[in-house]
Write a protein that holds these residues in place. Structure first.
Motif, PDB file in Angstrom:
ATOM      1  N   ALA A 200       0.815  -1.218   0.000  1.00 23.98           N
ATOM      2  CA  ALA A 200       0.000   0.000   0.000  1.00 23.98           C
ATOM      3  C   ALA A 200       0.850   1.271   0.000  1.00 23.98           C
ATOM      4  O   ALA A 200       0.512   2.258  -0.669  1.00 23.98           O
ATOM      5  CB  ALA A 200      -0.923  -0.002   1.219  1.00 23.98           C
ATOM      6  N   ALA A 201       1.957   1.251   0.730  1.00 29.97           N
ATOM      7  CA  ALA A 201       2.790   2.460   0.839  1.00 29.97           C
ATOM      8  C   ALA A 201       3.522   2.711  -0.476  1.00 29.97           C
ATOM      9  O   ALA A 201       3.659   1.805  -1.300  1.00 29.97           O
ATOM     10  CB  ALA A 201       3.796   2.283   1.985  1.00 29.97           C
ATOM     11  N   ILE A 242      -8.622  -8.039  -4.648  1.00 32.11           N
ATOM     12  CA  ILE A 242      -9.050  -6.817  -5.335  1.00 32.11           C
ATOM     13  C   ILE A 242      -8.171  -5.707  -4.760  1.00 32.11           C
ATOM     14  O   ILE A 242      -8.064  -5.567  -3.531  1.00 32.11           O
ATOM     15  CB  ILE A 242     -10.530  -6.495  -5.020  1.00 32.11           C
ATOM     16  CG1 ILE A 242     -11.377  -7.745  -5.171  1.00 32.11           C
ATOM     17  CG2 ILE A 242     -11.009  -5.273  -5.808  1.00 32.11           C
ATOM     18  CD1 ILE A 242     -12.328  -7.847  -6.258  1.00 32.11           C
ATOM     19  N   VAL A 243      -7.530  -4.945  -5.649  1.00 32.60           N
ATOM     20  CA  VAL A 243      -6.666  -3.854  -5.170  1.00 32.60           C
ATOM     21  C   VAL A 243      -7.224  -2.515  -5.620  1.00 32.60           C
ATOM     22  O   VAL A 243      -7.951  -2.422  -6.618  1.00 32.60           O
ATOM     23  CB  VAL A 243      -5.198  -4.007  -5.677  1.00 32.60           C
ATOM     24  CG1 VAL A 243      -4.587  -5.284  -5.161  1.00 32.60           C
ATOM     25  CG2 VAL A 243      -5.121  -3.915  -7.201  1.00 32.60           C
ATOM     26  N   GLY A 244      -6.866  -1.458  -4.875  1.00 29.53           N
ATOM     27  CA  GLY A 244      -7.286  -0.105  -5.239  1.00 29.53           C
ATOM     28  C   GLY A 244      -6.345   0.449  -6.287  1.00 29.53           C
ATOM     29  O   GLY A 244      -5.129   0.266  -6.218  1.00 29.53           O
ATOM     30  N   LYS A 245      -6.934   1.140  -7.280  1.00 26.53           N
ATOM     31  CA  LYS A 245      -6.123   1.764  -8.345  1.00 26.53           C
ATOM     32  C   LYS A 245      -6.616   3.196  -8.474  1.00 26.53           C
ATOM     33  O   LYS A 245      -7.755   3.413  -8.881  1.00 26.53           O
ATOM     34  CB  LYS A 245      -6.347   1.047  -9.681  1.00 26.53           C
ATOM     35  CG  LYS A 245      -5.630  -0.272  -9.799  1.00 26.53           C
ATOM     36  CD  LYS A 245      -4.426  -0.100 -10.667  1.00 26.53           C
ATOM     37  CE  LYS A 245      -3.308  -1.019 -10.287  1.00 26.53           C
ATOM     38  NZ  LYS A 245      -2.117  -0.823 -11.043  1.00 26.53           N
ATOM     39  N   GLY A 246      -5.806   4.161  -8.081  1.00 27.07           N
ATOM     40  CA  GLY A 246      -6.252   5.554  -8.159  1.00 27.07           C
ATOM     41  C   GLY A 246      -7.389   5.802  -7.188  1.00 27.07           C
ATOM     42  O   GLY A 246      -7.559   5.089  -6.200  1.00 27.07           O
ATOM     43  N   GLU A 247      -8.190   6.851  -7.498  1.00 25.77           N
ATOM     44  CA  GLU A 247      -9.231   7.303  -6.559  1.00 25.77           C
ATOM     45  C   GLU A 247     -10.319   6.267  -6.321  1.00 25.77           C
ATOM     46  O   GLU A 247     -10.522   5.816  -5.214  1.00 25.77           O
ATOM     47  CB  GLU A 247      -9.868   8.596  -7.110  1.00 25.77           C
ATOM     48  CG  GLU A 247      -8.940   9.793  -7.020  1.00 25.77           C
ATOM     49  CD  GLU A 247      -9.246  10.666  -5.819  1.00 25.77           C
ATOM     50  OE1 GLU A 247     -10.368  11.175  -5.774  1.00 25.77           O
ATOM     51  OE2 GLU A 247      -8.347  10.831  -4.960  1.00 25.77           O
ATOM     52  N   ASP A 248     -11.008   5.883  -7.422  1.00 24.86           N
ATOM     53  CA  ASP A 248     -12.175   5.014  -7.232  1.00 24.86           C
ATOM     54  C   ASP A 248     -12.047   3.660  -7.923  1.00 24.86           C
ATOM     55  O   ASP A 248     -12.913   2.821  -7.812  1.00 24.86           O
ATOM     56  CB  ASP A 248     -13.450   5.687  -7.800  1.00 24.86           C
ATOM     57  CG  ASP A 248     -13.657   7.041  -7.184  1.00 24.86           C
ATOM     58  OD1 ASP A 248     -13.597   7.117  -5.949  1.00 24.86           O
ATOM     59  OD2 ASP A 248     -13.836   8.019  -7.941  1.00 24.86           O
ATOM     60  N   GLU A 249     -10.973   3.491  -8.693  1.00 23.93           N
ATOM     61  CA  GLU A 249     -10.911   2.260  -9.491  1.00 23.93           C
ATOM     62  C   GLU A 249     -10.343   1.094  -8.692  1.00 23.93           C
ATOM     63  O   GLU A 249      -9.575   1.287  -7.763  1.00 23.93           O
ATOM     64  CB  GLU A 249     -10.023   2.493 -10.709  1.00 23.93           C
ATOM     65  CG  GLU A 249     -10.749   3.239 -11.819  1.00 23.93           C
ATOM     66  CD  GLU A 249      -9.808   3.580 -12.953  1.00 23.93           C
ATOM     67  OE1 GLU A 249      -9.076   2.671 -13.393  1.00 23.93           O
ATOM     68  OE2 GLU A 249      -9.794   4.747 -13.342  1.00 23.93           O
ATOM     69  N   VAL A 250     -10.750  -0.096  -9.118  1.00 25.66           N
ATOM     70  CA  VAL A 250     -10.190  -1.298  -8.496  1.00 25.66           C
ATOM     71  C   VAL A 250      -9.762  -2.271  -9.597  1.00 25.66           C
ATOM     72  O   VAL A 250     -10.181  -2.135 -10.747  1.00 25.66           O
ATOM     73  CB  VAL A 250     -11.216  -2.002  -7.557  1.00 25.66           C
ATOM     74  CG1 VAL A 250     -11.511  -1.176  -6.331  1.00 25.66           C
ATOM     75  CG2 VAL A 250     -12.486  -2.387  -8.292  1.00 25.66           C
ATOM     76  N   GLU A 251      -8.915  -3.218  -9.226  1.00 26.85           N
ATOM     77  CA  GLU A 251      -8.470  -4.219 -10.195  1.00 26.85           C
ATOM     78  C   GLU A 251      -8.450  -5.574  -9.494  1.00 26.85           C
ATOM     79  O   GLU A 251      -8.098  -5.653  -8.310  1.00 26.85           O
ATOM     80  CB  GLU A 251      -7.043  -3.851 -10.654  1.00 26.85           C
ATOM     81  CG  GLU A 251      -6.470  -4.780 -11.702  1.00 26.85           C
ATOM     82  CD  GLU A 251      -4.993  -4.441 -12.006  1.00 26.85           C
ATOM     83  OE1 GLU A 251      -4.587  -3.261 -11.969  1.00 26.85           O
ATOM     84  OE2 GLU A 251      -4.251  -5.412 -12.266  1.00 26.85           O
ATOM     85  N   GLU A 252      -8.827  -6.617 -10.234  1.00 20.34           N
ATOM     86  CA  GLU A 252      -8.783  -7.956  -9.645  1.00 20.34           C
ATOM     87  C   GLU A 252      -7.478  -8.648 -10.070  1.00 20.34           C
ATOM     88  O   GLU A 252      -7.085  -8.568 -11.240  1.00 20.34           O
ATOM     89  CB  GLU A 252      -9.987  -8.786 -10.115  1.00 20.34           C
ATOM     90  CG  GLU A 252      -9.992 -10.141  -9.448  1.00 20.34           C
ATOM     91  CD  GLU A 252     -11.134 -11.042  -9.901  1.00 20.34           C
ATOM     92  OE1 GLU A 252     -11.790 -10.750 -10.919  1.00 20.34           O
ATOM     93  OE2 GLU A 252     -11.334 -12.071  -9.232  1.00 20.34           O
TER      94      GLU A 252
END
Ligand code: FAD
Ligand code: NAD
Length: 405
Positions: A200-201, A242-252
């Motif tokens: 995350a960091a 599922i990971v966070g990508k940018g503000e609102d996007e996610v990726e599996e």
């Protein structure tokens, strides 16, 4: 006069160190000493990443508690602590109760999942001998199954490691060496395997020396490890994460194995027993007693000590747990002799060394930076030293790491 009864909960680095020091400092006529632990063995928590990857057999990381305690002075009880009844001075175990006059709580850490959905159900953690064995066998099962299925599922060969802290990086170092062995063992094409570290960091090993971190990342990347930094894990599912990508996007990210190595908290027994705590860690008094509890000491990962220089807690480590155990033993010896002037604990940080597999490491020890074989040698010496401090030369000969070249 009735002898006071000292009860130590947990036989990890902190608890076992307290017990072996106490047995030397306190006579049989001065106190009864009882050590309680879930298993009849101690395990080296700091070696569990090796057992988890399968680079070291799980029996190498554990030894019998009875082999290192003086059985004339310390009574060992195998049991799981469920709760401490502070007002009654009573500890409830799964198989009975134990009363105490003085208590040492050294129950270690548990994974902190921060409430992230699915982690408890679908991710593995590196916690004890059984979780290490389960993780190693799960990875082997994925490799073994891959080639037996008519329809090949490459996600079986994907391993996600959540967190690029010291645990995550040390585990990745072992995996990087283990994957080629697994490929040979199970007839799997090496290029089909993916090992991804999700952090995350914005950097690997946040807060550690950047030059050493760059070395570690380069070494691991050379062995095929992929890094996704600045990427928080948001959820774990039976299929992966599922990971966070940018503000609102996610990726599996699909993966047959997800390992959560992104943080620890103190034992859940702490909160269950009504201590005031932050994530299972009690902010202890300078003499290592719990606030407001004259007869309860806390050591190891259940204790929280602030580093006044930076106004942040010291990271929970075996190094600190063992030093705390030594001070608590001396403070208990003083208390049972009616001395009220107790020793204050100040951590003496000798350095930090992070292994990158069997023959590589990074670290700072006694103020000097080191990488590669030199750092790896230092890491093995640290591992041997902790054995020596608990069980002397005979334990080092039995369990030590001598593959130093
Ligand atoms: P532990 O050593 O974990 O011992 C806790 C004991 O309590 C165990 O024996 C457990 O079985 C027992 N127990 C737990 N719950 C119960 C219960 N309810 N009832 C009865 N018994 C119970 N630190 C370093 O300084 N250097 C390193 O290189 C390093 N490497 C690490 C590598 C890994 C993979 C991990 C996970 C951690 C590492 N650490 C390292 C951190 C270090 O292991 C911990 O800080 C240290 O183990 C804390 O000591 P402890 O005595 O509090 O707990
Ligand atoms: P840690 O807290 O040190 O590291 C956890 C990492 O996970 C952090 O980098 C954090 O940013 C990341 N993270 C947190 N939430 C995340 C999310 N949702 N998605 C992705 N990443 C996320 O924990 P640890 O590595 O388990 O270490 C625990 C303790 O044990 C520490 O005190 C550490 O110093 C000690 N330890 C020391 C050594 C060593 O000295 N060689 C080895 C292992 C552990």
């Amino acid at each position: 006069m009735k002898k006071p009864k000292i009860v130590i909960l947990g036989a990890g680095y902190g608890g076992l160190m307290t017990a072996v020091k106490l047995q030397k400092q306190v006579g049989v006529n001065e106190a009864d000493i009882v050590l309680v632990n879930k298993n009849d063995y101690h395990y080296e928590t700091t070696w569990l990443h090796e057992a988890s990857a399968g680079t070291l057999h799980h029996d190498r990381v554990r030894y019998e508690i009875r082999d290192v305690i003086d059985r004339h002075k310390v009574e060992f009880i195998q049991g799981t602590v469920e709760e401490i009844k502070l007002e009654e001075k009573r500890v409830i175990l799964d198989n009975g109760d134990v009363m105490y006059d003085y208590l040492v709580v050294a129950l270690g850490a548990e994974p902190e999942t921060f409430g992230i959905k699915g982690l408890k159900e679908f991710a593995f953690s590196i916690v004890n001998v059984n979780s290490a064995r389960q993780l190693r066998e799960h990875i082997e099962y994925q490799f073994a199954t891959y080639n037996t299925e008519a329809e090949k599922r490459e996600e079986r060969l994907a391993i996600v490691v959540g967190g690029a802290g010291f645990t995550g990086i040390e585990f990745l170092g072992e995996l990087a060496n283990r994957v080629p062995e697994l490929c040979r063992e199970y007839d799997v094409d090496y290029h089909k395997v993916k090992v991804i570290c999700v952090e995350a960091a914005p950097m690997v090993l946040p807060g550690f020396d950047p030059e050493l971190v760059n070395y570690a990342v380069a070494q691991l990347e050379k062995k095929g490890i992929e890094f996704m930094i600045g990427t928080p894990i948001k959820e774990c599912t039976p299929e992966g994460i599922i990971v966070g990508k940018g503000e609102d996007e996610v990726e599996e990210i699909k993966a047959g194995t997800v390992v959560w190595a992104a943080g620890v908290r103190g034992s859940s027994v702490i909160e269950k027993s009504g201590f005031e705590a932050m994530r299972g860690r009690i902010k202890v008094e300078p003499d290592l007693r719990a606030p407001g509890q004259e007869d309860v000491f806390i050591v190891g990962d259940c204790a929280l000590i602030i580093n006044e220089e930076i106004n942040r807690p010291y990271p929970p480590t075996a190094q600190i747990a063992m030093q705390e155990g030594e001070v608590v033993a001396r403070n208990l010896a003083a208390l049972i002799r009616n001395k009220q002037d107790l020793e204050t604990f100040t951590p003496d940080i000798k350095g930090t060394v992070c292994s990158l597999g069997e023959d590589d490491a990074i670290g700072v020890a006694f103020g000097k930076k080191m990488v590669g074989g030199k750092a790896s040698f230092m890491k093995k010496m640290i591992d041997n030293r902790s054995l020596y401090m608990i069980g002397g030369a005979s334990l080092v000969l039995k369990k030590g790491k001598f593959n130093v070249l």
